[in-house]
Motif scaffolding. Structure first.
Motif, mmCIF file in Angstrom:
data_model
loop_
_atom_site.group_PDB
_atom_site.id
_atom_site.type_symbol
_atom_site.label_atom_id
_atom_site.label_comp_id
_atom_site.label_asym_id
_atom_site.label_seq_id
_atom_site.Cartn_x
_atom_site.Cartn_y
_atom_site.Cartn_z
ATOM 1 N N MET B 1 0.808 -1.209 0.000
ATOM 2 C CA MET B 1 0.000 0.000 0.000
ATOM 3 C C MET B 1 0.845 1.265 0.000
ATOM 4 O O MET B 1 0.337 2.356 -0.069
ATOM 5 C CB MET B 1 -0.923 0.029 1.247
ATOM 6 N N GLY B 2 2.160 1.070 0.172
ATOM 7 C CA GLY B 2 2.967 2.270 0.331
ATOM 8 C C GLY B 2 3.385 2.907 -0.979
ATOM 9 O O GLY B 2 3.910 3.999 -0.996
ATOM 10 N N HIS B 4 2.501 4.647 -4.346
ATOM 11 C CA HIS B 4 1.450 5.307 -5.102
ATOM 12 C C HIS B 4 1.982 5.920 -6.375
ATOM 13 O O HIS B 4 1.349 6.782 -6.960
ATOM 14 C CB HIS B 4 0.770 6.383 -4.255
ATOM 15 N N GLY B 6 3.245 7.824 -9.373
ATOM 16 C CA GLY B 6 3.313 9.244 -9.697
ATOM 17 C C GLY B 6 2.502 10.133 -8.786
ATOM 18 O O GLY B 6 2.689 11.337 -8.775
ATOM 19 N N ASN B 7 1.583 9.541 -8.041
ATOM 20 C CA ASN B 7 0.764 10.359 -7.164
ATOM 21 C C ASN B 7 1.563 11.046 -6.071
ATOM 22 O O ASN B 7 1.091 11.962 -5.425
ATOM 23 C CB ASN B 7 -0.329 9.506 -6.510
ATOM 24 N N ASN B 8 2.775 10.543 -5.831
ATOM 25 C CA ASN B 8 3.572 11.124 -4.762
ATOM 26 C C ASN B 8 4.411 12.301 -5.219
ATOM 27 O O ASN B 8 5.085 12.940 -4.417
ATOM 28 C CB ASN B 8 4.514 10.067 -4.169
ATOM 29 N N VAL B 9 4.399 12.584 -6.498
ATOM 30 C CA VAL B 9 5.208 13.693 -6.999
ATOM 31 C C VAL B 9 4.669 15.005 -6.442
ATOM 32 O O VAL B 9 3.475 15.298 -6.545
ATOM 33 C CB VAL B 9 5.175 13.732 -8.538
ATOM 34 N N MET B 10 5.533 15.755 -5.814
ATOM 35 C CA MET B 10 5.107 17.023 -5.242
ATOM 36 C C MET B 10 5.504 18.160 -6.157
ATOM 37 O O MET B 10 6.596 18.179 -6.702
ATOM 38 C CB MET B 10 5.747 17.247 -3.862
ATOM 39 N N GLU B 13 5.204 24.033 -5.457
ATOM 40 C CA GLU B 13 4.300 24.723 -4.536
ATOM 41 C C GLU B 13 4.037 23.863 -3.299
ATOM 42 O O GLU B 13 4.051 24.332 -2.170
ATOM 43 C CB GLU B 13 2.990 25.021 -5.244
ATOM 44 N N ASP B 14 3.842 22.551 -3.553
ATOM 45 C CA ASP B 14 3.656 21.639 -2.427
ATOM 46 C C ASP B 14 4.852 21.657 -1.508
ATOM 47 O O ASP B 14 4.727 21.709 -0.279
ATOM 48 C CB ASP B 14 3.476 20.200 -2.933
ATOM 49 N N ARG B 17 4.949 24.665 0.646
ATOM 50 C CA ARG B 17 3.997 24.591 1.745
ATOM 51 C C ARG B 17 4.495 23.637 2.817
ATOM 52 O O ARG B 17 4.329 23.858 3.995
ATOM 53 C CB ARG B 17 2.651 24.115 1.215
ATOM 54 N N ARG B 22 3.495 21.919 6.865
ATOM 55 C CA ARG B 22 3.320 20.499 7.142
ATOM 56 C C ARG B 22 4.654 19.865 7.443
ATOM 57 O O ARG B 22 5.688 20.356 7.048
ATOM 58 C CB ARG B 22 2.674 19.790 5.949
ATOM 59 N N ARG B 23 4.560 18.750 8.100
ATOM 60 C CA ARG B 23 5.795 18.052 8.382
ATOM 61 C C ARG B 23 6.284 17.380 7.120
ATOM 62 O O ARG B 23 5.539 16.691 6.436
ATOM 63 C CB ARG B 23 5.533 16.999 9.449
ATOM 64 N N GLY B 24 7.538 17.591 6.796
ATOM 65 C CA GLY B 24 8.118 16.873 5.687
ATOM 66 C C GLY B 24 8.287 15.414 6.075
ATOM 67 O O GLY B 24 8.470 15.088 7.244
ATOM 68 N N ALA B 25 8.203 14.539 5.118
ATOM 69 C CA ALA B 25 8.189 13.118 5.438
ATOM 70 C C ALA B 25 9.481 12.636 6.095
ATOM 71 O O ALA B 25 9.506 11.586 6.713
ATOM 72 C CB ALA B 25 7.928 12.314 4.174
#
Lengths: 411, 124
Positions: B1-2, B4, B6-10, B13-14, B17, B22-25
């Protein structure tokens, strides 16, 4: 926002308990055990949704501050059930001085389809659900979706908030107090977590049950078990209870004493400050609607009855955990919750349904630390009221909306 | 499940922010000190704050708490005592630490048998 089923991590209970969540389940009256920490699903929010929710929390906090200012300027304390002149004086003094404040949590109804989130209440005095929002769901994210992100800067912001607040603290340790009445460990661990964040900010910390706080008459000061003066105290114990407790009189004396007068030097500075009892009182909802009618994040709310509301929720001004709430005119969601409350009055708020994800009804807890949006914790229930049996479900943030197998959404 | 893809591409702008909002991973979280100590205490189901009792300093015996909470001089022999041995009323204490007279406790808390927090887990 989508709700996505997922396999729980093997040994999840041991994992979250090791992280401090010793209250991972909820015992029921008939001897069953319901999950409180629930990771067989998660909520996925898009970046755009998080951006909007962040802005909402920031804006609501500012509106709330303006509401407090209005109540104090207009002498509106009686509408909040506050009639004790000493309490009025203490709140007024506290608001004028604006001592450090750490955190709060907005409970929001969010339809998950891009509509504006609606304010249900502001838990600004003694919010819990912090450890699971700040720590457990973050580690869950690392274990399950390490490349994903989360709306969660709670820990860093708390440490920074303590660091900033410390400039206004008297010398000596910060005493972090919890009530020992709670046997689930939730209050002690929430306080231990807050104590940890204070310690990471470089502060000396002492933890003790609030029942063990001592009053030393000779020096007119509060002391801990080692008889050290308590000059700065965090309490996870509501102000409306404090002012009625036996030591309430001493605390109010200290809060209203002349700044340079007798006792001022020994006075205890409490976090959260007493002015926040206005924010945590549900009369705030009616004042907000009065001041900002038709604001997209507010629901119509009145103190003198439901007026023209056909679907409405009656909430005790000082209600807790959904006790005694009455939902009227909402079809299957109409309900009378057990519990007592309402002696100080009621607020009547327009009913807004929580979204329904295959029978799961989430409320969003948007955290504010030092006045800034700081993170999200989601609790879901099986019914329309988020009550004692609610469960905490982790979330993650996606850069954009994605194709996912998610629970069917029922508006 | 970990994973995803291309969906993880930031976007930039992300990322911007993320730095501020937000906390960076990659940010680690470390809990220690007072938190771990509390966890250990809870796990052991004990608390050193439970050991406080009131003693008569003339006889070093445990007496009712009300004498220590009494702030008049008539009971100035009554002092709080922590640690060591001797807990029941009438028993001798030793090995602990003596506090002082005139400190009242129990004036906060215990409201209606409830905890004070709002909106987390509340079933305990």
């Amino acid at each position: 926002m989508r709700r996505i089923p997922i396999d729980a991590r093997p040994g999840w209970r041991r994992t979250v308990e090791a992280q401090g969540l010793v209250f991972a389940t909820t015992p029921t009256a008939d001897g069953r055990e319901l999950p409180y920490w629930y990771e067989s699903a998660y909520y996925a929010l898009t970046t755009d949704e998080v951006d909007v929710l962040e802005d909402t929390a920031a804006q609501l906090h500012q509106l709330c501050l303006r509401a407090v200012e209005h109540v104090i300027a207009e002498e509106g304390f009686a509408r909040f059930g506050i009639t004790d002149e000493r309490v009025v004086a203490a709140v007024r003094r506290s608001w004028d001085a604006r001592p450090p404040s750490l955190y709060g949590r907005f409970d929001l109804a969010y339809d998950g389809r891009g509509g504006p989130a609606k304010l249900l209440e502001y838990n600004a005095d003694t919010p819990t659900g912090l450890l699971e929002a700040a720590i457990c769901q973050w580690y869950w994210l690392q274990d399950t979706h390490p490349a994903a992100d989360q709306w969660n800067s709670l820990h860093e912001r708390l440490v920074e908030a303590w660091r900033a607040a410390a400039k206004a603290f008297a010398p000596g340790p910060v005493h972090v107090t919890h009530t020992s009445v709670d046997t689930s460990g939730e209050e002690e661990m929430t306080c231990a977590y807050l104590a940890e964040t204070a310690q990471q900010a470089g502060l000396e910390v002492v933890t003790l049950p609030i029942e063990q706080v001592g009053w030393q008459r000779r020096d007119a000061r509060f002391v801990d078990l080692a008889l050290r003066p308590i000059r700065t105290a965090f309490k996870l114990y509501p102000w409306e209870w404090i002012v009625r407790d036996p030591f309430g009189a001493q605390i109010l004396d200290q809060l209203t004493a002349a700044r340079s007068g007798n006792g001022a030097a020994a006075a205890t500075q409490w976090i959260e400050p007493i002015w926040k009892m206005l924010l945590s009182n549900k009369a705030l909802l009616a004042v907000l609607w009065e001041l900002f009618p038709d604001h997209p994040n507010l629901l119509p709310a009145y103190l003198d009855g439901p007026r023209d509301l056909t679907r409405h929720v009656a909430k005790p001004l000082l209600g807790r955990e959904g006790d005694a709430i009455r939902i009227t005119g909402a079809g299957a969601d109409s309900i009378v919750q057990p519990g007592t409350g309402g002696a100080e009055g009621w607020v009547h708020q327009q009913y807004t349904p929580l979204p329904d994800y295959d029978g799961n009804r989430p409320v969003l807890g948007a955290w504010v630390v030092a006045g800034e949006p700081a993170g999200l914790g989601i609790r879901e229930s099986d019914g329309p009221v988020t009550d004692y049996h609610a469960r905490f479900v982790p979330h993650l943030r996606r850069p954009f909306c994605c194709q996912l197998n998610s629970a069917t959404y029922t508006p | 499940m970990g994973n995803h893809g291309g969906n993880n591409v930031m976007t930039s702008e992300d990322a911007g922010r993320g730095r501020t909002r937000r906390r960076g991973a990659a940010v680690p979280l470390a809990l220690g000190g007072v938190f771990v100590a509390s966890l250990a205490t809870l796990a052991a189901c004990s608390s050193d704050t439970d050991t406080e009792r009131c003693i008569d300093t003339r006889t070093n015996t445990v007496i009712d708490d009300k004498y220590c909470a009494d702030t008049s001089t008539a009971t100035s022999y009554a002092h709080w005592y922590t640690g060591g041995s001797g807990f029941k009323i009438g028993s001798k204490v030793s090995g602990g630490e003596e506090g002082e007279h005139g400190v009242a406790r129990g004036g906060l808390g215990g409201h209606g048998g409830e905890g004070g927090g709002e909106g987390g887990h509340a079933g305990g």
